[in-house]
Motif scaffolding. Structure first.
Motif, short mmCIF file in Angstrom:
data_model
loop_
_atom_site.label_atom_id
_atom_site.label_comp_id
_atom_site.label_asym_id
_atom_site.label_seq_id
_atom_site.Cartn_x
_atom_site.Cartn_y
_atom_site.Cartn_z
N GLY A 25 0.82 -1.22 0.00
CA GLY A 25 0.00 0.00 0.00
C GLY A 25 0.85 1.26 0.00
N THR A 26 0.21 2.36 -0.34
CA THR A 26 0.94 3.62 -0.43
C THR A 26 1.04 4.34 0.91
OG1 THR A 26 -1.10 4.79 -1.01
CG2 THR A 26 0.27 3.99 -2.83
N GLY A 27 0.26 3.93 1.90
CA GLY A 27 0.33 4.57 3.22
C GLY A 27 -0.09 6.02 3.22
N ASN A 74 5.88 -2.65 -3.24
CA ASN A 74 6.28 -1.93 -4.44
C ASN A 74 7.37 -0.93 -4.07
OD1 ASN A 74 4.35 -3.21 -6.22
ND2 ASN A 74 2.80 -2.14 -5.03
N GLY A 75 7.93 -0.25 -5.07
CA GLY A 75 9.01 0.71 -4.81
C GLY A 75 10.36 -0.01 -4.74
N ASP A 76 11.34 0.68 -4.22
CA ASP A 76 12.71 0.17 -4.18
C ASP A 76 12.82 -0.97 -3.17
OD1 ASP A 76 15.40 -0.31 -4.17
OD2 ASP A 76 15.99 1.70 -3.51
N PRO A 77 13.09 -2.20 -3.63
CA PRO A 77 13.17 -3.31 -2.68
C PRO A 77 14.37 -3.21 -1.74
CG PRO A 77 13.80 -4.04 -4.89
CD PRO A 77 13.30 -2.62 -5.01
N ALA A 78 15.36 -2.39 -2.09
CA ALA A 78 16.56 -2.28 -1.25
C ALA A 78 16.23 -1.78 0.16
CB ALA A 78 17.57 -1.35 -1.92
N ASP A 108 4.04 -5.87 -7.31
CA ASP A 108 2.82 -6.14 -8.07
C ASP A 108 3.12 -6.03 -9.56
OD1 ASP A 108 1.52 -6.13 -5.62
OD2 ASP A 108 0.72 -4.10 -5.86
N ASP A 109 2.48 -6.91 -10.35
CA ASP A 109 2.53 -6.74 -11.81
C ASP A 109 1.83 -5.44 -12.17
OD1 ASP A 109 4.01 -8.93 -12.43
OD2 ASP A 109 2.30 -10.20 -12.94
N VAL A 110 0.60 -5.31 -11.68
CA VAL A 110 -0.19 -4.10 -11.85
C VAL A 110 -0.76 -3.77 -10.47
CG1 VAL A 110 -2.16 -3.03 -13.01
CG2 VAL A 110 -0.82 -4.77 -14.19
#
Length: 195
Positions: free
Chosen positions: A11-13, A50-54, A66-68
């Protein structure tokens, strides 16, 4: 049965105003709390984000984008696609903002799923908590089709269409979602009062 787990942190929070997974509660991130609750109950664990997995590398777990991005069901689909080739029977999901999830979440979901025609079960404590559920890997294709259909990607619409049963839990605070800074402060106070 080989049960894998996935913490849904995609989620985007928006209401929290920050990356919810990395918000701190009682000295630990919300993601850390969710991992501590779910990891002992499953064979393998991943993070849907989502976003930077690092930013999540310190946890040493696979990070599944997510794919989408269409909400929690996109995270569930990513988890099913990760788990199936590794031999999982099903994936148990837990939302990252649910730090008080019960220690018997997985066994209770498994018991409930035995009575469901599709093997799908969601948590129930005073109301439905569909992001806490057990999802058979066989549901990956129907879920992908549901997300591609253009219908609103509501979790309860998919679980109802696939005959989910409910695992009943007595403590509704176990599934308390922390969506705002006020929710986080209230949870902090709850932890302090209990210690």
């Amino acid at each position: 049965m080989r049960i894998f787990g996935c913490v849904l942190a995609g989620g985007t929070g928006r209401r929290m105003g920050a990356d919810k997974a990395l918000m701190r509660l009682a000295g630990q991130t919300l993601l850390g709390h969710a991992i501590a609750r779910l990891e002992p109950q499953v064979e393998r664990l991943a993070i849907s984000a989502n976003g930077d997995p690092a930013r999540l590398a310190a946890y040493g777990l696979p990070v599944l984008p997510d794919d989408v991005p269409l909400g929690p069901l996109s995270g569930v689909l990513a988890a099913l696609r990760w788990a199936a080739p590794l031999g999982a029977t099903a994936v148990v999901t837990l939302a990252v903002d649910t730090p008080f999830a019960p220690g018997d979440l997985v066994p209770q979901l498994c018991l409930a799923a035995e009575t469901a025609p599709e093997g799908l079960a969601i948590a129930y404590a005073a109301k439905d908590h569909p992001t806490c559920g057990i999802w058979p890997v066989s549901l990956a294709d129907p879920l992908a089709a549901f997300l591609a259909s253009g219908a609103k990607p509501r979790v309860l619409a998919f679980t109802a269409a696939n005959h989910a049963t409910r695992a009943h839990f007595p403590d509704e605070t176990a599934f308390q979602n922390l969506n705002t800074p006020e929710d986080l402060a209230a949870a902090e106070a709850l932890i302090r009062a209990a210690s």
